[in-house]
Design a protein around this motif. Structure first.
Motif, PDB file in Angstrom:
ATOM      1  N   VAL A  86       0.845  -1.214   0.000  1.00  0.00           N
ATOM      2  CA  VAL A  86       0.000   0.000   0.000  1.00  0.00           C
ATOM      3  C   VAL A  86       0.874   1.255   0.000  1.00  0.00           C
ATOM      4  O   VAL A  86       0.628   2.223  -0.728  1.00  0.00           O
ATOM      5  N   GLU A  87       1.941   1.240   0.848  1.00  0.00           N
ATOM      6  CA  GLU A  87       2.849   2.389   0.889  1.00  0.00           C
ATOM      7  C   GLU A  87       3.536   2.591  -0.463  1.00  0.00           C
ATOM      8  O   GLU A  87       3.703   3.727  -0.953  1.00  0.00           O
ATOM      9  N   LEU A  88       3.958   1.459  -1.105  1.00  0.00           N
ATOM     10  CA  LEU A  88       4.609   1.564  -2.407  1.00  0.00           C
ATOM     11  C   LEU A  88       3.679   2.169  -3.462  1.00  0.00           C
ATOM     12  O   LEU A  88       4.064   3.059  -4.237  1.00  0.00           O
ATOM     13  N   LEU A  89       2.444   1.686  -3.506  1.00  0.00           N
ATOM     14  CA  LEU A  89       1.480   2.239  -4.470  1.00  0.00           C
ATOM     15  C   LEU A  89       1.165   3.707  -4.174  1.00  0.00           C
ATOM     16  O   LEU A  89       0.929   4.494  -5.095  1.00  0.00           O
ATOM     17  N   GLN A  90       1.176   4.053  -2.874  1.00  0.00           N
ATOM     18  CA  GLN A  90       0.913   5.453  -2.508  1.00  0.00           C
ATOM     19  C   GLN A  90       2.022   6.358  -3.055  1.00  0.00           C
ATOM     20  O   GLN A  90       1.754   7.440  -3.600  1.00  0.00           O
ATOM     21  N   HIS A  91       3.293   5.902  -2.915  1.00  0.00           N
ATOM     22  CA  HIS A  91       4.409   6.686  -3.466  1.00  0.00           C
ATOM     23  C   HIS A  91       4.329   6.792  -4.991  1.00  0.00           C
ATOM     24  O   HIS A  91       4.589   7.855  -5.573  1.00  0.00           O
ATOM     25  N   ARG A  92       3.987   5.675  -5.668  1.00  0.00           N
ATOM     26  CA  ARG A  92       3.860   5.712  -7.126  1.00  0.00           C
ATOM     27  C   ARG A  92       2.758   6.666  -7.563  1.00  0.00           C
ATOM     28  O   ARG A  92       2.896   7.397  -8.543  1.00  0.00           O
ATOM     29  N   LEU A  93       1.653   6.667  -6.781  1.00  0.00           N
ATOM     30  CA  LEU A  93       0.529   7.553  -7.121  1.00  0.00           C
ATOM     31  C   LEU A  93       0.944   9.021  -7.001  1.00  0.00           C
ATOM     32  O   LEU A  93       0.624   9.844  -7.868  1.00  0.00           O
ATOM     33  N   GLU A  94       1.688   9.373  -5.929  1.00  0.00           N
ATOM     34  CA  GLU A  94       2.137  10.753  -5.752  1.00  0.00           C
ATOM     35  C   GLU A  94       3.105  11.164  -6.876  1.00  0.00           C
ATOM     36  O   GLU A  94       3.061  12.276  -7.385  1.00  0.00           O
ATOM     37  N   ALA A  95       3.968  10.210  -7.254  1.00  0.00           N
ATOM     38  CA  ALA A  95       4.913  10.513  -8.331  1.00  0.00           C
ATOM     39  C   ALA A  95       4.205  10.741  -9.661  1.00  0.00           C
ATOM     40  O   ALA A  95       4.540  11.656 -10.427  1.00  0.00           O
ATOM     41  N   VAL A  96       3.229   9.886  -9.965  1.00  0.00           N
ATOM     42  CA  VAL A  96       2.486  10.039 -11.228  1.00  0.00           C
ATOM     43  C   VAL A  96       1.733  11.367 -11.242  1.00  0.00           C
ATOM     44  O   VAL A  96       1.641  12.029 -12.280  1.00  0.00           O
ATOM     45  N   ARG A  97       1.184  11.743 -10.118  1.00  0.00           N
ATOM     46  CA  ARG A  97       0.496  13.034 -10.060  1.00  0.00           C
ATOM     47  C   ARG A  97       1.441  14.194 -10.346  1.00  0.00           C
ATOM     48  O   ARG A  97       1.022  15.233 -10.852  1.00  0.00           O
ATOM     49  N   GLN A  98       2.727  14.028 -10.040  1.00  0.00           N
ATOM     50  CA  GLN A  98       3.730  15.056 -10.337  1.00  0.00           C
ATOM     51  C   GLN A  98       4.351  14.874 -11.712  1.00  0.00           C
ATOM     52  O   GLN A  98       5.261  15.616 -12.086  1.00  0.00           O
ATOM     53  N   GLY A  99       3.862  13.884 -12.474  1.00  0.00           N
ATOM     54  CA  GLY A  99       4.366  13.665 -13.823  1.00  0.00           C
ATOM     55  C   GLY A  99       5.546  12.735 -13.897  1.00  0.00           C
ATOM     56  O   GLY A  99       6.191  12.651 -14.952  1.00  0.00           O
ATOM     57  N   ILE A 100       5.866  12.027 -12.816  1.00  0.00           N
ATOM     58  CA  ILE A 100       6.987  11.081 -12.793  1.00  0.00           C
ATOM     59  C   ILE A 100       6.406   9.679 -12.753  1.00  0.00           C
ATOM     60  O   ILE A 100       5.665   9.322 -11.828  1.00  0.00           O
ATOM     61  N   PHE A 101       6.788   8.905 -13.770  1.00  0.00           N
ATOM     62  CA  PHE A 101       6.278   7.541 -13.876  1.00  0.00           C
ATOM     63  C   PHE A 101       7.373   6.581 -13.416  1.00  0.00           C
ATOM     64  O   PHE A 101       8.409   6.445 -14.068  1.00  0.00           O
ATOM     65  N   VAL A 102       7.117   5.904 -12.262  1.00  0.00           N
ATOM     66  CA  VAL A 102       8.083   4.987 -11.671  1.00  0.00           C
ATOM     67  C   VAL A 102       7.637   3.566 -11.957  1.00  0.00           C
ATOM     68  O   VAL A 102       6.483   3.196 -11.696  1.00  0.00           O
ATOM     69  N   GLY A 103       8.575   2.764 -12.527  1.00  0.00           N
ATOM     70  CA  GLY A 103       8.235   1.381 -12.859  1.00  0.00           C
ATOM     71  C   GLY A 103       8.219   0.496 -11.638  1.00  0.00           C
ATOM     72  O   GLY A 103       8.605   0.873 -10.528  1.00  0.00           O
TER      73      GLY A 103
END
Length: 411
Positions: free
Chosen positions: A193-210
């Motif tokens: 859940v924490e990992l997906l939360q970080h990915r979601l915040e990054a995508v919202r800032q325009g950073i796509f993390v694999g």
């Protein structure tokens, strides 16, 4: 015979002779007179400013001209225009390149906008997908926690029954293992859940993390970066071609002015005067700097005379003089402009009349005539070349000085 021998007759003849001698000597005593003066003026030589052919009929000799009046016109149809044509071609090429590069930039800007819209759609879709995955994982965490709670309750119950001797030790160990498994699942789901939360915040800032921790850049973002680099390169090339077009335009304007100056030229009179001579006719071919005609400058008329050098000190610049044309009774005013000794080196000006020459010791006097009707007598070339009589009066009659000089010259 008696009358001639009469005393009164002899006295009268003697007095008459004395008067004649006095009249003959009086001009030399009271002033300086010259009979070899000539009305003179300067000439302006008109040279051809370009090569070409004389168009029309140039002004004839003796034609009065005003300042700025056209004397002749030259046409040249053989001007070299190769440089001008090359500059025009270079300018058109640079302008065409600018237009083509601007069209390409506009197309790339449109593509960049499309890629930006596609990236925005992809970003929104990714955010929605991650939010749904996050909701599912949170539900799994809740289920795992419930299962862990059930396992812990079951473990406590079995431990209690073991203490009473109802359950065997093996069943208690089995319950412990089940509780440990449910607790680990809760921890794993929480970390996910924490990992997906970080990915979601990054995508919202325009950073796509694999999923493997590396950047997962979408195709739209890659293409957008390439387009931006290309647009920057186009901006540089457009600026270079615009500079080249501006420089070629300036050079073209200078070359056009040069060609126009060589195609045609109108020779204007530098002052008010009269055409003295000409070397051209309509249709004549002329070469650059060749003499075409001469214009008489009637603004300043002067007279050059020669006087005995013994009178040098009596004549100086500023002295007034009287000038009379031979055959006229009218006199004209003038002033001495310059006085030069007989051995002085005389610079030859371009004059309309010859200066007086002599081998004797004579001072050269130049007298500037005051403005008069002679300056506008263009029909007679302002009387240039006309012989004149000049008289310069002395301020005082120094008879003693004259006698001394006569005595010195005799003895």
């Amino acid at each position: 015979m008696r009358i001639l021998n009469h005393r009164i007759t002899r006295i009268a003849v003697g007095i008459l002779l004395l008067v004649l001698v006095a009249v003959a000597l009086l001009p030399g005593v009271t002033g300086v007179t010259s009979l070899d003066g000539t009305v003179n003026a300067r000439l302006a030589v008109i040279n051809a400013p370009i090569d070409g052919e004389v168009a029309g009929s140039p002004l004839r000799i003796g034609t009065p001209v005003s300042e700025g009046e056209a004397l002749a016109t030259i046409r040249n149809e053989r001007v070299n225009r190769a440089i001008l044509a090359s500059l025009r071609s270079e300018h058109r090429t640079a302008v065409g390149r600018v237009a083509a590069l601007e069209r390409e930039r506009a197309e790339l800007s449109q593509l960049r906008n499309q890629l930006s819209e596609r990236l925005e759609v992809f970003q929104r879709a990714t955010i929605a997908s991650l939010e749904r995955e996050l909701q599912i994982l949170r539900k799994r965490v809740d289920v795992s926690r419930a299962q862990d709670l059930v396992a812990q309750v079951d473990l406590g119950r079995r431990q209690d029954l073991e203490s009473r001797g109802i359950f065997a030790r093996k069943m208690v160990e089995s319950a412990k293992a089940a509780g440990a498994a449910t607790g680990g699942e809760v921890e794993v789901n929480s970390l996910t859940v924490e990992l997906l939360q970080h990915r979601l915040e990054a995508v919202r800032q325009g950073i796509f993390v694999g999923g493997d921790g590396q950047n997962d850049v979408p195709y739209s973002r890659q293409r957008q970066d390439e387009v931006i680099v290309r647009i920057n390169d186009l901006n540089t090339r457009i600026a270079e071609n615009r500079t080249r077009a501006s420089q070629s335009e300036q050079q073209m304007a200078e070359e056009e002015r040069r060609v126009r100056s060589l195609e045609s030229a109108t020779i204007l009179s530098p002052f008010k005067g009269v055409v003295w001579s000409r070397n051209i006719v309509g249709g004549s071919n002329v070469i650059l700097n060749n003499e075409m005609m001469r214009v008489l400058d009637c603004r300043e008329l002067f007279v050059d005379i020669l006087v005995p050098e013994v009178d040098y000190d009596e004549i100086y610049p500023g002295r007034e003089a009287e000038v009379r044309l031979f055959g006229r009774s009218e006199t004209f005013k003038g002033k001495v402009q310059s006085v030069k000794g007989s051995s002085a080196v005389v610079e030859k000006d371009l004059l309309a009349a010859n200066e007086p020459e002599t081998d004797e010791r004579n001072a050269r006097i130049r007298i500037l005539l005051a403005p008069s009707a002679l300056n506008t007598d263009f029909a007679s070339f302002c009387q240039t070349g006309r012989t004149v009589q000049v008289r310069i009066s002395k301020r005082a009659v120094r008879l003693s000085q004259w006698i001394e000089s006569l005595w010195f010259s005799l003895f």
